[in-house]
Scaffold this motif. Structure first.
Motif, PDB file in Angstrom:
ATOM      1  N   GLN A 125      13.871  -4.725   9.296  1.00  0.00           N
ATOM      2  CA  GLN A 125      12.409  -3.957   9.193  1.00  0.00           C
ATOM      3  C   GLN A 125      11.500  -5.046   9.859  1.00  0.00           C
ATOM      4  OE1 GLN A 125      11.600  -3.188   5.278  1.00  0.00           O
ATOM      5  NE2 GLN A 125      13.438  -1.573   4.905  1.00  0.00           N
ATOM      6  N   MET A 126      11.395  -6.256   9.790  1.00  0.00           N
ATOM      7  CA  MET A 126      10.670  -7.327  10.471  1.00  0.00           C
ATOM      8  C   MET A 126      10.989  -7.035  12.104  1.00  0.00           C
ATOM      9  SD  MET A 126       8.294  -9.337  10.038  1.00  0.00           S
ATOM     10  CE  MET A 126       7.535  -9.566  11.365  1.00  0.00           C
ATOM     11  N   GLU A 127      11.914  -6.783  12.416  1.00  0.00           N
ATOM     12  CA  GLU A 127      11.869  -6.515  13.951  1.00  0.00           C
ATOM     13  C   GLU A 127      11.241  -5.230  14.323  1.00  0.00           C
ATOM     14  OE1 GLU A 127      16.457  -5.938  14.370  1.00  0.00           O
ATOM     15  OE2 GLU A 127      16.801  -7.919  13.952  1.00  0.00           O
ATOM     16  N   ASP A 128      11.202  -4.446  13.627  1.00  0.00           N
ATOM     17  CA  ASP A 128      10.422  -3.136  13.849  1.00  0.00           C
ATOM     18  C   ASP A 128       8.882  -3.564  13.843  1.00  0.00           C
ATOM     19  OD1 ASP A 128      12.670  -1.743  14.428  1.00  0.00           O
ATOM     20  OD2 ASP A 128      12.410  -0.565  12.334  1.00  0.00           O
ATOM     21  N   ILE A 129       8.455  -4.122  12.966  1.00  0.00           N
ATOM     22  CA  ILE A 129       7.134  -4.799  12.658  1.00  0.00           C
ATOM     23  C   ILE A 129       6.657  -5.505  13.759  1.00  0.00           C
ATOM     24  CG2 ILE A 129       5.487  -5.867  11.095  1.00  0.00           C
ATOM     25  CD1 ILE A 129       7.340  -5.009   8.652  1.00  0.00           C
ATOM     26  N   TYR A 130       7.705  -6.476  14.112  1.00  0.00           N
ATOM     27  CA  TYR A 130       7.353  -7.439  15.163  1.00  0.00           C
ATOM     28  C   TYR A 130       6.746  -6.694  16.286  1.00  0.00           C
ATOM     29  CZ  TYR A 130       7.367 -11.768  17.722  1.00  0.00           C
ATOM     30  OH  TYR A 130       7.507 -12.844  18.652  1.00  0.00           O
ATOM     31  N   ALA A 131       7.751  -5.577  16.629  1.00  0.00           N
ATOM     32  CA  ALA A 131       7.454  -4.728  17.935  1.00  0.00           C
ATOM     33  C   ALA A 131       6.214  -3.820  17.846  1.00  0.00           C
ATOM     34  CB  ALA A 131       8.896  -3.805  18.130  1.00  0.00           C
ATOM     35  N   MET A 132       5.981  -3.363  16.723  1.00  0.00           N
ATOM     36  CA  MET A 132       4.826  -2.382  16.670  1.00  0.00           C
ATOM     37  C   MET A 132       3.389  -2.951  16.472  1.00  0.00           C
ATOM     38  SD  MET A 132       6.756   0.193  13.543  1.00  0.00           S
ATOM     39  CE  MET A 132       5.386   1.381  13.746  1.00  0.00           C
ATOM     40  N   VAL A 133       3.363  -4.093  15.878  1.00  0.00           N
ATOM     41  CA  VAL A 133       2.038  -4.596  15.373  1.00  0.00           C
ATOM     42  C   VAL A 133       1.654  -5.637  16.309  1.00  0.00           C
ATOM     43  CG1 VAL A 133       0.659  -5.814  13.914  1.00  0.00           C
ATOM     44  CG2 VAL A 133       2.468  -4.091  12.980  1.00  0.00           C
ATOM     45  N   ARG A 134       0.436  -5.410  17.188  1.00  0.00           N
ATOM     46  CA  ARG A 134      -0.198  -6.538  17.960  1.00  0.00           C
ATOM     47  C   ARG A 134      -1.020  -7.489  17.452  1.00  0.00           C
ATOM     48  NH1 ARG A 134       2.926  -6.927  20.550  1.00  0.00           N
ATOM     49  NH2 ARG A 134       4.295  -5.311  20.291  1.00  0.00           N
ATOM     50  N   ASP A 135      -1.218  -8.643  18.418  1.00  0.00           N
ATOM     51  CA  ASP A 135      -2.174  -9.454  17.513  1.00  0.00           C
ATOM     52  C   ASP A 135      -3.609  -8.723  17.792  1.00  0.00           C
ATOM     53  OD1 ASP A 135      -0.198 -11.328  17.689  1.00  0.00           O
ATOM     54  OD2 ASP A 135      -0.791 -12.640  19.231  1.00  0.00           O
ATOM     55  N   GLY A 136      -4.375  -9.107  16.932  1.00  0.00           N
ATOM     56  CA  GLY A 136      -5.772  -8.611  16.848  1.00  0.00           C
ATOM     57  C   GLY A 136      -5.932  -7.452  15.840  1.00  0.00           C
ATOM     58  N   THR A 137      -4.896  -6.888  15.467  1.00  0.00           N
ATOM     59  CA  THR A 137      -4.708  -5.731  14.163  1.00  0.00           C
ATOM     60  C   THR A 137      -5.173  -6.187  13.035  1.00  0.00           C
ATOM     61  OG1 THR A 137      -2.835  -4.954  15.415  1.00  0.00           O
ATOM     62  CG2 THR A 137      -3.081  -3.969  13.299  1.00  0.00           C
ATOM     63  N   PRO A 138      -6.312  -5.353  12.503  1.00  0.00           N
ATOM     64  CA  PRO A 138      -6.692  -5.827  11.169  1.00  0.00           C
ATOM     65  C   PRO A 138      -5.578  -5.596  10.131  1.00  0.00           C
ATOM     66  CG  PRO A 138      -7.714  -3.846  11.890  1.00  0.00           C
ATOM     67  CD  PRO A 138      -6.734  -4.370  12.991  1.00  0.00           C
ATOM     68  N   ILE A 139      -5.563  -6.399   8.913  1.00  0.00           N
ATOM     69  CA  ILE A 139      -4.633  -6.281   8.057  1.00  0.00           C
ATOM     70  C   ILE A 139      -5.627  -6.399   6.561  1.00  0.00           C
ATOM     71  CG2 ILE A 139      -3.909  -8.893   8.138  1.00  0.00           C
ATOM     72  CD1 ILE A 139      -1.274  -7.917   6.805  1.00  0.00           C
ATOM     73  N   TYR A 140      -5.596  -5.302   6.054  1.00  0.00           N
ATOM     74  CA  TYR A 140      -6.291  -5.244   4.665  1.00  0.00           C
ATOM     75  C   TYR A 140      -5.337  -5.403   3.562  1.00  0.00           C
ATOM     76  CZ  TYR A 140      -9.416  -2.811   7.660  1.00  0.00           C
ATOM     77  OH  TYR A 140     -10.587  -2.315   8.408  1.00  0.00           O
ATOM     78  N   ILE A 141      -5.609  -6.461   2.821  1.00  0.00           N
ATOM     79  CA  ILE A 141      -4.839  -7.029   1.634  1.00  0.00           C
ATOM     80  C   ILE A 141      -5.337  -6.699   0.469  1.00  0.00           C
ATOM     81  CG2 ILE A 141      -3.063  -8.746   0.747  1.00  0.00           C
ATOM     82  CD1 ILE A 141      -3.237 -10.295   3.463  1.00  0.00           C
ATOM     83  N   ASN A 142      -4.996  -5.597  -0.250  1.00  0.00           N
ATOM     84  CA  ASN A 142      -5.435  -5.242  -1.727  1.00  0.00           C
ATOM     85  C   ASN A 142      -4.763  -5.718  -2.800  1.00  0.00           C
ATOM     86  OD1 ASN A 142      -7.269  -3.523   0.133  1.00  0.00           O
ATOM     87  ND2 ASN A 142      -5.623  -2.195   0.207  1.00  0.00           N
ATOM     88  N   PRO A 143      -5.546  -5.838  -3.855  1.00  0.00           N
ATOM     89  CA  PRO A 143      -4.810  -6.395  -5.398  1.00  0.00           C
ATOM     90  C   PRO A 143      -3.809  -5.544  -5.688  1.00  0.00           C
ATOM     91  CG  PRO A 143      -7.191  -6.421  -5.291  1.00  0.00           C
ATOM     92  CD  PRO A 143      -6.728  -5.632  -4.043  1.00  0.00           C
TER      93      PRO A 143
END
Length: 170
Positions: free
Chosen positions: A152-170
């Motif tokens: 799954q990390m391989e897919d995420i690494y390919a899909m997500v670009r630097d600069g993409t916002p990440i919202y981490i919710n409780p």
């Protein structure tokens, strides 16, 4: 004699090409040609991470978190995963956890808070694979990172670009 040499060179070149093709069949580097990932949303309580294109969910992943998952990361070594808005800011193709993409923690507010109590905020928070962890890879086990299975990390690494916002919710 000239024709025989050309045939031998052609056969040798064919073996080289076939040999190289056999070596590259299981690369951890994937390609992605779908819609751009415009944001990543993490729901810590649900142990879930979603990749979005605008308001459409592209993928949902089950995740592991820091070993003390409740609450916002405030100091180095607290085992918590940060909460709030951050950005994907780097990638590590040689991560000891297969592949990893960096999260921009700590931000200015995180640094100021830790400094106000005489502590360090910590850092090196990533989304990463599970290879490299000596435990059972079950439950929450990271030092504050977000972990997913290697494939799954391989897919995420390919899909997500630097600069993409990440919202981490409780």
């Amino acid at each position: 004699m000239g024709r025989m040499m050309r045939v031998l060179k052609l056969v040798a070149a064919l073996f080289v090409v076939l040999g190289l093709a056999a070596c590259g069949g299981d690369s951890k580097f994937r390609t992605y040609n779908g819609p751009a990932v415009t944001k990543v949303v993490v729901h810590k309580a649900d142990r879930e991470m979603q990749l979005f294109h605008n308001e459409k969910v592209l993928k949902t992943y089950k995740i592991s978190l820091g070993f003390a998952p409740v609450g916002h990361k405030q100091i180095e070594g607290d085992g918590k995963t940060p909460e709030g808005l951050y950005y994907i800011d780097r990638r590590n193709p040689r991560s000891r956890f297969h592949l990893s993409i960096g999260i921009s923690y700590p931000n200015k507010a995180d640094i100021a808070y830790a400094k106000s109590i005489g502590k360090q905020p910590g850092g090196e928070i990533f989304i990463h694979g599970k290879t490299g962890y000596k435990g059972d890879n079950k439950g929450d086990w990271t030092w504050g990172c977000i972990a997913v299975p290697d494939r799954q990390m391989e897919d995420i690494y390919a899909m997500v670009r630097d600069g993409t916002p990440i919202y981490i919710n409780p």
